[in-house]
Design a protein around this motif. Structure first.
Motif, PDB file in Angstrom:
ATOM      1  N   THR A 172      29.835  39.859  39.778  1.00  0.00           N
ATOM      2  CA  THR A 172      30.814  39.422  40.772  1.00  0.00           C
ATOM      3  C   THR A 172      30.166  38.462  41.772  1.00  0.00           C
ATOM      4  OG1 THR A 172      31.949  41.516  40.492  1.00  0.00           O
ATOM      5  CG2 THR A 172      32.553  40.240  42.414  1.00  0.00           C
ATOM      6  N   LEU A 223      29.747  35.048  40.249  1.00  0.00           N
ATOM      7  CA  LEU A 223      31.026  34.324  40.170  1.00  0.00           C
ATOM      8  C   LEU A 223      31.439  33.807  41.549  1.00  0.00           C
ATOM      9  CD1 LEU A 223      32.945  36.703  37.714  1.00  0.00           C
ATOM     10  CD2 LEU A 223      32.084  34.421  37.187  1.00  0.00           C
ATOM     11  N   VAL A 224      31.265  34.640  42.557  1.00  0.00           N
ATOM     12  CA  VAL A 224      31.624  34.221  43.919  1.00  0.00           C
ATOM     13  C   VAL A 224      30.798  33.001  44.324  1.00  0.00           C
ATOM     14  CG1 VAL A 224      31.493  34.877  46.365  1.00  0.00           C
ATOM     15  CG2 VAL A 224      32.434  36.484  44.695  1.00  0.00           C
ATOM     16  N   ASP A 256      40.875  35.521  42.290  1.00  0.00           N
ATOM     17  CA  ASP A 256      41.207  36.723  41.524  1.00  0.00           C
ATOM     18  C   ASP A 256      41.146  36.439  40.021  1.00  0.00           C
ATOM     19  OD1 ASP A 256      41.475  38.137  43.806  1.00  0.00           O
ATOM     20  OD2 ASP A 256      43.650  38.382  43.717  1.00  0.00           O
ATOM     21  N   LEU A 313      37.318  36.375  39.374  1.00  0.00           N
ATOM     22  CA  LEU A 313      36.577  37.636  39.501  1.00  0.00           C
ATOM     23  C   LEU A 313      37.003  38.672  38.467  1.00  0.00           C
ATOM     24  CD1 LEU A 313      36.183  38.095  43.359  1.00  0.00           C
ATOM     25  CD2 LEU A 313      34.696  36.944  41.709  1.00  0.00           C
ATOM     26  N   SER A 314      38.268  38.647  38.071  1.00  0.00           N
ATOM     27  CA  SER A 314      38.744  39.666  37.133  1.00  0.00           C
ATOM     28  C   SER A 314      38.042  39.558  35.776  1.00  0.00           C
ATOM     29  CB  SER A 314      40.254  39.553  36.954  1.00  0.00           C
ATOM     30  OG  SER A 314      40.578  38.288  36.421  1.00  0.00           O
ATOM     31  N   GLY A 331      34.918  39.589  35.357  1.00  0.00           N
ATOM     32  CA  GLY A 331      33.747  40.475  35.416  1.00  0.00           C
ATOM     33  C   GLY A 331      34.032  41.822  34.769  1.00  0.00           C
ATOM     34  N   SER A 339      43.303  39.259  46.359  1.00  0.00           N
ATOM     35  CA  SER A 339      42.000  39.718  46.866  1.00  0.00           C
ATOM     36  C   SER A 339      42.093  41.064  47.607  1.00  0.00           C
ATOM     37  CB  SER A 339      41.302  38.667  47.734  1.00  0.00           C
ATOM     38  OG  SER A 339      41.735  38.758  49.078  1.00  0.00           O
ATOM     39  N   THR A 388      43.351  41.220  42.507  1.00  0.00           N
ATOM     40  CA  THR A 388      42.265  42.199  42.613  1.00  0.00           C
ATOM     41  C   THR A 388      42.523  43.073  43.837  1.00  0.00           C
ATOM     42  OG1 THR A 388      40.762  40.833  43.929  1.00  0.00           O
ATOM     43  CG2 THR A 388      40.634  40.603  41.533  1.00  0.00           C
TER      44      THR A 388
END
Lengths: 402, 402
Positions: A48, A51-52, A68, A71-72, A74, A110, A148
């Motif tokens: 995560t 990715l951020v 979202d 991140l999803s 991951g 988020s 998310t």
């Protein structure tokens, strides 16, 4: 009768290929025990964060819907790999994303909230005898856009699934053995708690004992889901979180220290009705959660308003406080990063006056100044200087003989 | 009138953060030109390879459904990042997964076929003026399980979207400038082709000129989608793939070399009716594509059957051939990895007998032995020794004055 068990494994527990294989073995052991298993997993280790980082390398202010979407992935990687690991152990298994699992959320990207879980697919796969692996932390809104759930989202997914499926229990596997009377890294004498109530763990968690996310505990309490926090790295028994009978109640369950806070003071605010409300509605409007608040009436009809916020919201909060001070003609805004919140938690804490006095006495004994105090049904918290936090925690743990 | 343009960017074009930003600029330029844009992207650089490696580190034989669950995250990461990059340039944009984009496929995981595209969401976003970013290579089956389309899947997604939306054109951005008369890395004199027919590029692509995936070209031909292959790294004009008028027809469009093949011979097969059929139906049953086939009738009523397969299917094909040989009482199975397929492609190739003779003559001139020959409407292919492949290609390119 077979039990239905929901297990949740955090990012550290599925941090690399070997750990995923270990989790697979643990899941299979439960299944071979005769129980049905739904497994919720987080993203692997620091996926995560990576990715951020990519998102912020592209945009200073990435839109939350796309964040979202990003991140999803991951959790989607984790569920696929864990399913493969379980298959290679010879068991029937299927992975489901939040969308496939019917996790319907609000549209607040988020920080979405679970509105409903449509369990048709889940139940179909379970009754086919499969182990079901679900991506934590994610769902979809009514437009099928991926959302998310924010911090601790996988815990929430696990508890929500346990509630929706009327599971017999929900096990949260993490990198600690359970909930302790204090952070064992700070207080070596800390003990693992065998059983604790939802409210108590909620206070401990909210105060910095980061074993379980408060939202997940709240939900577990609301739907009477029996939770167990235990380590994914050993077979030690963990901590049960559930209804606590009168007999099981104790004066003090534990003590916690939250160093991720800051204190802000707006000084010499003209004493007019509704003024404090204005400040806190500004802050709420900016989504800043204010924890403790103290207002001192001074001479000359001016007040000092002091409050605490999470450290990472300090900058925004100060900006808003300064704007407020300017508008209402307050003298100035001060802030202090060097504070910590020390709390004792237990069902007997408030009912027994001696607990509070013993708490304050202990702080006095080691020369710690109390800056702010607040109490709830089951806790007493003091804001003190960060530099004394750890010593104070150790001393109080000892004094109360926890 | 505004045009609707579908653009597809491959993995190299979105290989890192800077490249994604460049693609964003290119997309925005098209949009600012007044056209509507749908963008299809592949996974970044070697993301897919990394994911595949993880899967095989977990399981020797990962199930295909879970592999699709895993691999589809690659494109999902790309679309989110590209959307963020476009947003930060001040444009309205939305990313859609295969599922969200309504790409309905068959259930054959890892090699799914697109059955239909439900364009409601796409059209809603386009008419709201948004740039739409779509994850290539993926879709969902009727159970909403994620599928992938196999090699070249993103090209197929782009063409299918262009067809479903009746787009004015479909631009395939890649790391080469277009389709060449031969691979420029082997034949420095190779020229970029301005315009080429679907059939011709299909033969060139299928034979190893890996600019465009055959499935995508076939679909483009079927739905009359005008394709343009061009580089994402410069502004050079590319190659148009479409209907070619009589005037635009040429004798030979290009030449290609496929080194990723192998030859298998089953020797002394008893000459009974249906025997060859049995071998090839075994191979088809194992999903092995057989390309060229030659059968020599020998003395004593025994035949030699020789055929070619893709190099990565050699091991399986040999296994099946051996089993077949055992069952029918053939003498033995031989295989050769050291062969290549050299082909000349053009609408005039077969109609003009001189092309074939000039082709064979050229090979003779440089002492290359022809092992097998096959022809189609628009191509002549020879199996030769790999070691002579590149020289033969250069010599023929020169001899035909391409």
């Amino acid at each position: 009768m077979d039990q239905l068990i929901v297990q949740k494994y955090g990012g550290t527990s599925v941090g690399d290929i070997d750990r995923i294989k270990n989790v697979a073995k643990r899941v299979v052991r439960t299944k071979e025990n005769g129980d049905n298993v739904v497994v919720v997993v987080s993203a692997m280790g620091d996926t995560t964060d990576v990715l951020v980082e990519m998102a912020y390398a592209i945009s200073e202010d990435p839109h939350k819907r796309e964040m979202d979407m990003l991140l999803s992935t991951g959790e989607q990687i984790s569920i696929a790999l864990l399913a493969m690991a379980i298959q290679s152990l010879g068991h029937e298994v299927i992975s489901l994303t939040g969308a496939q699992c019917g996790i319907q959320t609000s549209s607040r990207h988020s920080k979405a909230k679970i509105d409903a879980i449509h369990t048709d697919r889940l139940e179909k796969e379970l009754s086919a005898g499969k182990i079901v692996i679900v991506a934590g932390f994610q769902g979809v809104n009514k437009d099928m856009d991926i959302t998310t759930l924010g911090r601790g989202g996988s815990d929430t997914t696990a508890v929500a699934l346990a509630a929706a499926l009327h599971a017999d229990k929900c096990q949260i596997f993490t990198d600690v053995d359970g909930v302790y009377t204090a952070d064992p890294r700070i207080v070596p004498a800390a003990r693992k708690i065998e059983k604790i109530s939802y409210d108590e763990v909620l206070e401990l968690a909210a105060l910095g004992a980061q074993v379980l996310h408060p939202r997940a505990v709240e939900m577990a309490g609301k739907y009477h889901v029996s939770l167990e926090v235990r380590s994914s790295f050993n077979n030690n028994s963990g901590t049960i979180i559930g209804e606590v009978s009168e007999l099981e109640k104790v004066l003090i369950r534990g003590i916690s220290l939250d160093e991720n806070i800051a204190k802000i003071s707006v000084l010499e605010v003209p004493d007019k009705p509704g003024i404090a409300f204005k400040l806190f509605s500004f802050l709420a409007g900016a989504d800043i959660h204010v924890d403790m608040i103290v207002q001192n009436v001074n001479r000359n009809n001016v007040n000092d308003i002091t409050f605490t916020v999470a450290l990472d919201e300090l900058q925004n909060a100060v900006k808003i406080a300064q704007q407020f001070a300017f508008e209402v003609g307050a003298e100035k805004v001060e802030f202090d990063r060097g504070v910590a919140k020390l709390s004792v938690v237990g069902t007997g804490v408030v009912a027994n006056a001696e607990v509070a006095s013993k708490f304050f006495e202990a702080l006095y004994e080691i020369g710690v100044n109390i800056q702010m105090i607040s109490t709830s049904e089951i806790k007493i918290s003091c804001i003190i200087d960060t530099s004394s936090g750890k010593d104070a925690m150790k001393h109080i743990h000892e004094k109360f003989n926890m």
